[in-house]
Design an enzyme around this catalytic site. Sequence first.
Site, PDB file in Angstrom:
ATOM      1  N   TYR A 114     -13.752   6.604   4.684  1.00  0.00           N
ATOM      2  CA  TYR A 114     -15.155   6.850   5.013  1.00  0.00           C
ATOM      3  C   TYR A 114     -15.453   6.681   6.511  1.00  0.00           C
ATOM      4  O   TYR A 114     -16.613   6.697   6.920  1.00  0.00           O
ATOM      5  CB  TYR A 114     -16.051   5.880   4.233  1.00  0.00           C
ATOM      6  CG  TYR A 114     -16.107   6.104   2.735  1.00  0.00           C
ATOM      7  CD1 TYR A 114     -17.214   6.700   2.138  1.00  0.00           C
ATOM      8  CD2 TYR A 114     -15.070   5.690   1.898  1.00  0.00           C
ATOM      9  CE1 TYR A 114     -17.288   6.879   0.762  1.00  0.00           C
ATOM     10  CE2 TYR A 114     -15.120   5.873   0.524  1.00  0.00           C
ATOM     11  CZ  TYR A 114     -16.239   6.469  -0.033  1.00  0.00           C
ATOM     12  OH  TYR A 114     -16.307   6.657  -1.403  1.00  0.00           O
ATOM     13  N   ASP A 115     -14.428   6.532   7.324  1.00  0.00           N
ATOM     14  CA  ASP A 115     -14.639   6.313   8.760  1.00  0.00           C
ATOM     15  C   ASP A 115     -15.532   7.358   9.427  1.00  0.00           C
ATOM     16  O   ASP A 115     -16.323   7.021  10.315  1.00  0.00           O
ATOM     17  CB  ASP A 115     -13.297   6.255   9.497  1.00  0.00           C
ATOM     18  CG  ASP A 115     -12.567   4.938   9.280  1.00  0.00           C
ATOM     19  OD1 ASP A 115     -13.133   4.039   8.620  1.00  0.00           O
ATOM     20  OD2 ASP A 115     -11.429   4.801   9.778  1.00  0.00           O
ATOM     21  N   ARG A 138     -11.398  -4.961   8.971  1.00  0.00           N
ATOM     22  CA  ARG A 138      -9.999  -5.379   8.864  1.00  0.00           C
ATOM     23  C   ARG A 138      -9.633  -6.320  10.011  1.00  0.00           C
ATOM     24  O   ARG A 138      -8.897  -7.284   9.834  1.00  0.00           O
ATOM     25  CB  ARG A 138      -9.107  -4.135   8.852  1.00  0.00           C
ATOM     26  CG  ARG A 138      -7.678  -4.405   8.424  1.00  0.00           C
ATOM     27  CD  ARG A 138      -6.962  -3.129   8.024  1.00  0.00           C
ATOM     28  NE  ARG A 138      -7.435  -2.649   6.718  1.00  0.00           N
ATOM     29  CZ  ARG A 138      -8.162  -1.546   6.556  1.00  0.00           C
ATOM     30  NH1 ARG A 138      -8.495  -0.804   7.593  1.00  0.00           N
ATOM     31  NH2 ARG A 138      -8.562  -1.196   5.359  1.00  0.00           N
ATOM     32  N   LYS A 173     -11.419   0.428  17.657  1.00  0.00           N
ATOM     33  CA  LYS A 173     -11.777   0.140  16.266  1.00  0.00           C
ATOM     34  C   LYS A 173     -11.135  -1.163  15.810  1.00  0.00           C
ATOM     35  O   LYS A 173     -11.770  -1.968  15.111  1.00  0.00           O
ATOM     36  CB  LYS A 173     -11.339   1.291  15.359  1.00  0.00           C
ATOM     37  CG  LYS A 173     -11.649   1.041  13.878  1.00  0.00           C
ATOM     38  CD  LYS A 173     -11.012   2.087  12.985  1.00  0.00           C
ATOM     39  CE  LYS A 173     -11.179   1.705  11.516  1.00  0.00           C
ATOM     40  NZ  LYS A 173     -10.476   2.620  10.593  1.00  0.00           N
ATOM     41  N   ASP A 219      -7.642  -4.958   0.258  1.00  0.00           N
ATOM     42  CA  ASP A 219      -8.591  -4.227  -0.581  1.00  0.00           C
ATOM     43  C   ASP A 219      -9.878  -4.162   0.209  1.00  0.00           C
ATOM     44  O   ASP A 219     -10.387  -5.186   0.685  1.00  0.00           O
ATOM     45  CB  ASP A 219      -8.809  -4.890  -1.938  1.00  0.00           C
ATOM     46  CG  ASP A 219      -9.343  -3.872  -2.944  1.00  0.00           C
ATOM     47  OD1 ASP A 219      -8.676  -2.841  -3.159  1.00  0.00           O
ATOM     48  OD2 ASP A 219     -10.433  -4.085  -3.511  1.00  0.00           O
ATOM     49  N   SER A 220     -10.361  -2.968   0.388  1.00  0.00           N
ATOM     50  CA  SER A 220     -11.521  -2.790   1.249  1.00  0.00           C
ATOM     51  C   SER A 220     -12.402  -1.691   0.708  1.00  0.00           C
ATOM     52  O   SER A 220     -11.979  -0.888  -0.130  1.00  0.00           O
ATOM     53  CB  SER A 220     -11.067  -2.459   2.682  1.00  0.00           C
ATOM     54  OG  SER A 220     -10.209  -1.336   2.685  1.00  0.00           O
ATOM     55  N   THR A 256       0.835  -1.198   0.000  1.00  0.00           N
ATOM     56  CA  THR A 256       0.000   0.000   0.000  1.00  0.00           C
ATOM     57  C   THR A 256       0.869   1.246   0.000  1.00  0.00           C
ATOM     58  O   THR A 256       2.025   1.210   0.442  1.00  0.00           O
ATOM     59  CB  THR A 256      -0.941   0.020   1.222  1.00  0.00           C
ATOM     60  OG1 THR A 256      -1.831   1.139   1.116  1.00  0.00           O
ATOM     61  CG2 THR A 256      -0.145   0.152   2.519  1.00  0.00           C
ATOM     62  N   ASN A 279      -0.957   3.913   1.147  1.00  0.00           N
ATOM     63  CA  ASN A 279      -1.890   4.610   2.036  1.00  0.00           C
ATOM     64  C   ASN A 279      -1.350   4.550   3.462  1.00  0.00           C
ATOM     65  O   ASN A 279      -1.257   3.472   4.055  1.00  0.00           O
ATOM     66  CB  ASN A 279      -3.273   3.938   1.939  1.00  0.00           C
ATOM     67  CG  ASN A 279      -4.323   4.612   2.793  1.00  0.00           C
ATOM     68  OD1 ASN A 279      -4.104   4.889   3.972  1.00  0.00           O
ATOM     69  ND2 ASN A 279      -5.479   4.859   2.211  1.00  0.00           N
ATOM     70  N   ALA A 280      -0.990   5.701   4.020  1.00  0.00           N
ATOM     71  CA  ALA A 280      -0.385   5.750   5.353  1.00  0.00           C
ATOM     72  C   ALA A 280      -1.328   5.236   6.433  1.00  0.00           C
ATOM     73  O   ALA A 280      -0.906   4.595   7.397  1.00  0.00           O
ATOM     74  CB  ALA A 280       0.048   7.181   5.677  1.00  0.00           C
TER      75      ALA A 280
END
Length: 209
Positions: free
Chosen positions: A168-169, A195, A189, A75-76, A14, A16-17
């Site tokens: 979208y959290d 996840r 979470k 992938d989510s 990824t 994405n951080a």
Amino acid sequence: MTRKLGNTRLVIATHNAGKLKEISALLAPFGIDCVSAGELGLPEPEETGTTFVENALLKAHAAARAANLPALADDSGLSVVALDGRPGVYTADWAERQWFEGAKGRDWFMAMGKVEGLLCEQGEDVDRSCWFSCVLAIAWPDGEEAVYEGRVNGAFSWPPRGKMGFGYDPVFVPQGRDVTFAQLDPEEKHKISHRADAFAKLVAEQFAG
């Protein structure tokens, strides 16, 4: 029998951080040395799959081949009942800026607004039920692979609330709660997320026993 990861270096496929931080935190207790595809300068493969599984495997195999190390890809996405499961596998695409919109990158507030706008078009009584899906795929350089799927149900809330999390959290209220993912402490979470669900299945096969 699925191959075990063992004590090894693992590429998190990824750039994405937020994802990297979450996945690294989940793997920390198992002594896995994580490095991201971004840190290694690996290119991001085009996500041409039409399912979460296809895209997760595509990213995992690309990273494993490029780095010659085992790779884990996620992938989510968010699926909304009233929108026939959209945005689903195209969750990130809904946040993508177009060339005429200025700066590159993803605009998650815009993406959340698209969902809200489509729901509002259906009236005040629209069903706001939704769910987050997550697929974790592990690939080894020789082509072996393993897939783990997770899900958490909830409701789409507006306006966005909270500053933790990502994507979208801020608009996702998990079932049984009255706060969004972005308002939950990250450790909380991690216990209930999509996840976490997928990761529990990964742990049971990769690290248990």
